[in-house]
Design an enzyme around this catalytic site. Structure first.
Site, PDB file in Angstrom:
ATOM      1  N   ASP A  29      16.329 -16.556  72.226  1.00  8.59           N
ATOM      2  CA  ASP A  29      14.971 -16.915  71.825  1.00  8.59           C
ATOM      3  C   ASP A  29      14.010 -16.316  72.857  1.00  8.59           C
ATOM      4  OD1 ASP A  29      15.080 -18.596  74.026  1.00  8.59           O
ATOM      5  OD2 ASP A  29      14.691 -20.448  72.932  1.00  8.59           O
ATOM      6  N   HIS A  30      12.728 -16.699  72.765  1.00 10.90           N
ATOM      7  CA  HIS A  30      11.721 -16.144  73.684  1.00 10.90           C
ATOM      8  C   HIS A  30      12.030 -16.477  75.148  1.00 10.90           C
ATOM      9  CE1 HIS A  30      10.720 -20.184  72.476  1.00 10.90           C
ATOM     10  NE2 HIS A  30      10.038 -20.334  73.594  1.00 10.90           N
ATOM     11  N   CYS A  36      19.174 -19.065  75.593  1.00 11.78           N
ATOM     12  CA  CYS A  36      17.887 -19.742  75.413  1.00 11.78           C
ATOM     13  C   CYS A  36      17.525 -20.332  76.780  1.00 11.78           C
ATOM     14  CB  CYS A  36      17.924 -20.773  74.283  1.00 11.78           C
ATOM     15  SG  CYS A  36      18.933 -22.229  74.563  1.00 11.78           S
ATOM     16  N   GLY A  37      16.547 -21.198  76.838  1.00 11.82           N
ATOM     17  CA  GLY A  37      16.111 -21.712  78.138  1.00 11.82           C
ATOM     18  C   GLY A  37      17.220 -22.443  78.881  1.00 11.82           C
ATOM     19  N   THR A  38      17.878 -23.357  78.191  1.00 12.59           N
ATOM     20  CA  THR A  38      18.985 -24.103  78.801  1.00 12.59           C
ATOM     21  C   THR A  38      20.346 -23.584  78.364  1.00 12.59           C
ATOM     22  OG1 THR A  38      19.004 -25.620  76.935  1.00 12.59           O
ATOM     23  CG2 THR A  38      17.643 -26.255  78.849  1.00 12.59           C
ATOM     24  N   GLY A  39      20.388 -22.872  77.278  1.00 16.46           N
ATOM     25  CA  GLY A  39      21.661 -22.446  76.671  1.00 16.46           C
ATOM     26  C   GLY A  39      22.216 -23.514  75.746  1.00 16.46           C
ATOM     27  N   ILE A  40      21.613 -24.689  75.778  1.00 14.76           N
ATOM     28  CA  ILE A  40      22.178 -25.823  75.019  1.00 14.76           C
ATOM     29  C   ILE A  40      21.865 -25.690  73.518  1.00 14.76           C
ATOM     30  CG2 ILE A  40      22.143 -28.328  74.680  1.00 14.76           C
ATOM     31  CD1 ILE A  40      21.435 -28.564  77.712  1.00 14.76           C
ATOM     32  N   GLY A  41      20.595 -25.550  73.192  1.00 13.54           N
ATOM     33  CA  GLY A  41      20.213 -25.502  71.777  1.00 13.54           C
ATOM     34  C   GLY A  41      20.902 -24.377  71.036  1.00 13.54           C
ATOM     35  N   HIS A  53      41.771 -20.341  77.964  1.00 10.36           N
ATOM     36  CA  HIS A  53      42.262 -21.547  77.292  1.00 10.36           C
ATOM     37  C   HIS A  53      41.659 -21.784  75.909  1.00 10.36           C
ATOM     38  CE1 HIS A  53      43.903 -23.842  81.062  1.00 10.36           C
ATOM     39  NE2 HIS A  53      44.287 -22.574  81.017  1.00 10.36           N
ATOM     40  N   ARG A 110      50.461 -23.672  73.533  1.00  5.01           N
ATOM     41  CA  ARG A 110      49.734 -24.946  73.597  1.00  5.01           C
ATOM     42  C   ARG A 110      48.226 -24.734  73.396  1.00  5.01           C
ATOM     43  NH1 ARG A 110      50.278 -23.571  78.926  1.00  5.01           N
ATOM     44  NH2 ARG A 110      48.649 -24.214  80.395  1.00  5.01           N
ATOM     45  N   HIS A 111      47.734 -23.606  73.885  1.00  5.52           N
ATOM     46  CA  HIS A 111      46.307 -23.335  73.700  1.00  5.52           C
ATOM     47  C   HIS A 111      46.006 -22.930  72.254  1.00  5.52           C
ATOM     48  CE1 HIS A 111      45.601 -24.066  77.821  1.00  5.52           C
ATOM     49  NE2 HIS A 111      46.328 -23.050  78.241  1.00  5.52           N
TER      50      HIS A 111
HETATM   51  C1  RB5 Z   1      12.307 -23.309  74.365  1.00  6.13           C
HETATM   52  O1  RB5 Z   1      11.199 -23.813  74.996  1.00  6.13           O
HETATM   53  C2  RB5 Z   1      13.551 -24.113  74.725  1.00  6.13           C
HETATM   54  O2  RB5 Z   1      13.480 -25.377  74.153  1.00  6.13           O
HETATM   55  C3  RB5 Z   1      14.813 -23.395  74.296  1.00  6.13           C
HETATM   56  O3  RB5 Z   1      14.831 -22.125  74.868  1.00  6.13           O
HETATM   57  C4  RB5 Z   1      16.127 -24.044  74.683  1.00  6.13           C
HETATM   58  O4  RB5 Z   1      16.165 -24.380  76.027  1.00  6.13           O
HETATM   59  C5  RB5 Z   1      16.634 -25.103  73.808  1.00  6.13           C
HETATM   60  O5  RB5 Z   1      17.742 -25.641  73.966  1.00  6.13           O
END
Ligand code: RB5
Length: 142
Positions: free
Chosen positions: A7-8, A64-69, A97, A132-133
């Site tokens: 993303d941005h 992305c910013g956190t990689g989580i989303g 693994h 196993r993996h």
């Molecule tokens: C964008 O502001 C931010 O929410 C996105 O990059 C990301 O961190 C979401 O998980």
């Protein structure tokens, strides 16, 4: 071929990673976003996951910013094992693994030096192919 998308928030790290992939002679395809205008990370997580699922690209890298989303988005696609890694050990282990086929990174969490080491470990480490993996990976598919 590596599919890469962000993303941005992830765009500048994505550019660093593309420069690195070029340097080490690894082919990649950029699935966007292409500028720093605010966009929705699920779109780019899915774009990369879809081409990896279809076998058009062997692995993916999403940022992305956190990689989580973006990792949550990619993991909704069947057959995708996206691993969010912010250290080299995890990047190696998830290949060995989990046979992770997508690497997720958070550009607001780590610097580009560490990110490139993580990318390198992810690309260079082969799956262990141990029974196993393999069994546990099959269980992930439900
Ligand atoms: C964008 O502001 C931010 O929410 C996105 O990059 C990301 O961190 C979401 O998980």
């Amino acid at each position: 071929m590596i599919a890469i998308g962000s993303d941005h928030a992830g765009i500048s790290l994505k550019q660093e990673i593309m420069k690195f992939l070029k340097k080490i002679d690894v082919e990649y395809k950029d699935f966007g976003t292409y500028n720093d205008e605010s966009v929705d990370y699920p779109i780019y997580g899915k774009k990369v996951a879809d081409v990896v699922q279809k076998g058009e690209c062997e692995k993916g890298i999403i940022i992305c910013g956190t990689g989580i989303g973006i990792s949550i988005a990619a993991n909704k696609v069947k057959g995708i094992r996206a691993a969010l890694c912010h250290d080299v050990f995890s990047a190696k282990m998830t290949r060995l693994h989990n046979d992770a086929n997508v690497l997720a990174l958070g550009s607001r969490v780590i610097g580009s030096g560490l990110a490139l080491e993580i990318v390198n470990a992810f690309i260079c480490t082969e799956f262990s192919d141990e029974e196993r993996h393999l069994n546990r990976i099959k269980m992930l598919e439900g």
